[in-house]
Design a protein around this motif. Structure first.
Motif, short mmCIF file in Angstrom:
data_model
loop_
_atom_site.label_atom_id
_atom_site.label_comp_id
_atom_site.label_asym_id
_atom_site.label_seq_id
_atom_site.Cartn_x
_atom_site.Cartn_y
_atom_site.Cartn_z
N GLY A 59 0.80 -1.22 0.00
CA GLY A 59 0.00 0.00 0.00
C GLY A 59 0.83 1.26 0.00
N ASP A 60 2.15 1.13 0.21
CA ASP A 60 3.03 2.29 0.13
C ASP A 60 3.32 2.62 -1.34
N VAL A 61 3.73 3.85 -1.58
CA VAL A 61 4.21 4.24 -2.90
C VAL A 61 5.71 4.50 -2.79
N VAL A 62 6.47 3.78 -3.58
CA VAL A 62 7.93 3.95 -3.61
C VAL A 62 8.28 4.93 -4.73
N ILE A 63 9.16 5.86 -4.42
CA ILE A 63 9.68 6.78 -5.43
C ILE A 63 11.07 6.30 -5.82
N GLY A 64 11.18 5.81 -7.04
CA GLY A 64 12.47 5.33 -7.52
C GLY A 64 13.14 6.37 -8.41
N LYS A 65 14.45 6.25 -8.57
CA LYS A 65 15.21 7.18 -9.41
C LYS A 65 16.03 6.39 -10.42
N GLU A 66 16.11 6.92 -11.62
CA GLU A 66 16.94 6.29 -12.64
C GLU A 66 18.37 6.15 -12.13
N VAL A 67 19.01 5.03 -12.46
CA VAL A 67 20.33 4.77 -11.89
C VAL A 67 21.22 4.05 -12.89
N ASP A 68 22.50 4.30 -12.78
CA ASP A 68 23.49 3.56 -13.56
C ASP A 68 23.74 2.24 -12.83
N PHE A 69 23.47 1.12 -13.47
CA PHE A 69 23.58 -0.19 -12.80
C PHE A 69 24.99 -0.44 -12.28
N ASN A 70 25.99 0.22 -12.86
CA ASN A 70 27.38 0.03 -12.40
C ASN A 70 27.61 0.61 -11.01
N THR A 71 26.72 1.48 -10.55
CA THR A 71 26.88 2.10 -9.22
C THR A 71 26.13 1.32 -8.14
N LEU A 72 25.33 0.32 -8.53
CA LEU A 72 24.55 -0.43 -7.56
C LEU A 72 25.44 -1.35 -6.73
N LYS A 73 25.05 -1.52 -5.46
CA LYS A 73 25.84 -2.34 -4.56
C LYS A 73 24.93 -3.15 -3.65
N GLU A 74 25.51 -4.08 -2.92
CA GLU A 74 24.75 -4.90 -1.99
C GLU A 74 24.07 -4.01 -0.94
N GLY A 75 22.77 -4.27 -0.71
CA GLY A 75 22.01 -3.48 0.25
C GLY A 75 21.09 -2.46 -0.40
N ASP A 76 21.37 -2.11 -1.66
CA ASP A 76 20.49 -1.17 -2.37
C ASP A 76 19.14 -1.84 -2.67
N ILE A 77 18.09 -1.03 -2.65
CA ILE A 77 16.75 -1.52 -3.01
C ILE A 77 16.46 -1.08 -4.44
N ILE A 78 16.07 -2.02 -5.28
CA ILE A 78 15.82 -1.71 -6.69
C ILE A 78 14.44 -2.18 -7.12
N THR A 79 13.93 -1.52 -8.13
CA THR A 79 12.69 -1.96 -8.79
C THR A 79 13.07 -2.48 -10.17
N TYR A 80 12.58 -3.65 -10.51
CA TYR A 80 13.02 -4.29 -11.75
C TYR A 80 11.87 -5.13 -12.34
N TRP A 81 12.03 -5.47 -13.60
CA TRP A 81 11.06 -6.33 -14.27
C TRP A 81 11.38 -7.79 -14.01
N THR A 82 10.35 -8.56 -13.70
CA THR A 82 10.51 -10.01 -13.55
C THR A 82 9.24 -10.69 -14.06
N THR A 83 9.25 -11.99 -14.14
CA THR A 83 8.09 -12.72 -14.65
C THR A 83 7.52 -13.62 -13.57
N VAL A 84 6.22 -13.48 -13.31
CA VAL A 84 5.51 -14.30 -12.34
C VAL A 84 4.28 -14.88 -13.03
N ASP A 85 4.17 -16.20 -13.01
CA ASP A 85 3.04 -16.88 -13.67
C ASP A 85 2.90 -16.43 -15.12
N GLU A 86 4.04 -16.35 -15.80
CA GLU A 86 4.11 -15.99 -17.22
C GLU A 86 3.64 -14.56 -17.49
N GLN A 87 3.62 -13.73 -16.45
CA GLN A 87 3.23 -12.33 -16.61
C GLN A 87 4.37 -11.43 -16.16
N LYS A 88 4.70 -10.45 -16.99
CA LYS A 88 5.80 -9.54 -16.68
C LYS A 88 5.30 -8.48 -15.69
#
Length: 216
Positions: A59-88
């Motif tokens: 029920g929360d709204v997360v505000i994400g920011k565009e990011v260079d994947f090379n700067t990501l590290k362990e512990g960061d929270i990311i939003t990404y595309w995945t497939t669940v029950d054949e649905q993206k």
């Protein structure tokens, strides 16, 4: 007192117009970007599950920011595309491991929900990452979900905007009619001059109220 109330109402109306404009930008960019709205690099995501509690709740709204994947590290929270029950779908989880695929290659990522006992089975490719967690707004998810529907957008944005412009048109016509009634019997040239002056005064008043709303 009546004048102050009028100014307050106009300030509120102009603030709503600004909000409606920003919401429209987010909605339309989402339409052309796989459902992901984007406003100056920031993207809102409505959280549907409890997998990230207590950090992020359903029920929360997360505000994400565009990011260079090379700067990501362990512990960061990311939003990404995945497939669940054949649905993206979009998912928001925390990075538990950055997997290096060799020098000069693109890394991939292992993730896990804070409320889950085990890591996600899949590996997240850099190309599937949409944004990095920036902030959240608690409990606004249902409102955002409703705004993203055609019905919600019409009721909450389009209809109020129509009423707003009708309200402004009413006041504009009222000014013209009042001037015409007060100056009945004048020559056509004088009447046109007075109408012009009334329009200028009306526009000047609207500008003052808009500037006042921006200062708020």
């Amino acid at each position: 007192m009546k004048k102050v109330v009028g100014i307050v109402i106009n300030v509120i109306l102009w603030l709503f117009v600004v909000f409606a404009a920003l919401t429209t930008v987010v909605v339309f960019t989402g339409t052309s970007n796989n459902g992901v709205g984007n406003l100056f690099g920031y993207m809102p995501f409505s959280i549907q599950t409890q997998s990230m509690e207590p950090t992020i709740k359903a029920g929360d709204v997360v505000i994400g920011k565009e990011v260079d994947f090379n700067t990501l590290k362990e512990g960061d929270i990311i939003t990404y595309w995945t497939t669940v029950d054949e649905q993206k779908i979009l998912n928001t989880h925390r990075i538990t491991k950055v997997i290096s695929n060799g020098k000069g290659s693109v890394p991939s990522f292992k993730t896990k929900g804070d409320n889950n006992q085990i890591e996600d089975e899949y590996t997240v490719a850099a190309a599937d990452i949409v944004a990095k967690y920036n902030s959240k707004i608690s409990g606004l998810g249902k409102a955002v979900d409703f705004l993203e529907t055609q019905k919600g957008f019409f009721i909450c944005i389009v209809l109020p905007l129509i009423l707003f412009f009708l309200y402004q048109l009413y006041h504009f016509i009222k000014v013209i009619v009042t001037v015409k009634q007060e100056n009945a019997g004048l020559s056509k040239e004088d009447e046109e001059e007075l109408k012009k002056k009334a329009v200028e005064e009306y526009l000047a008043k609207q500008k003052e109220e808009q500037e006042a709303s921006e200062e708020k």
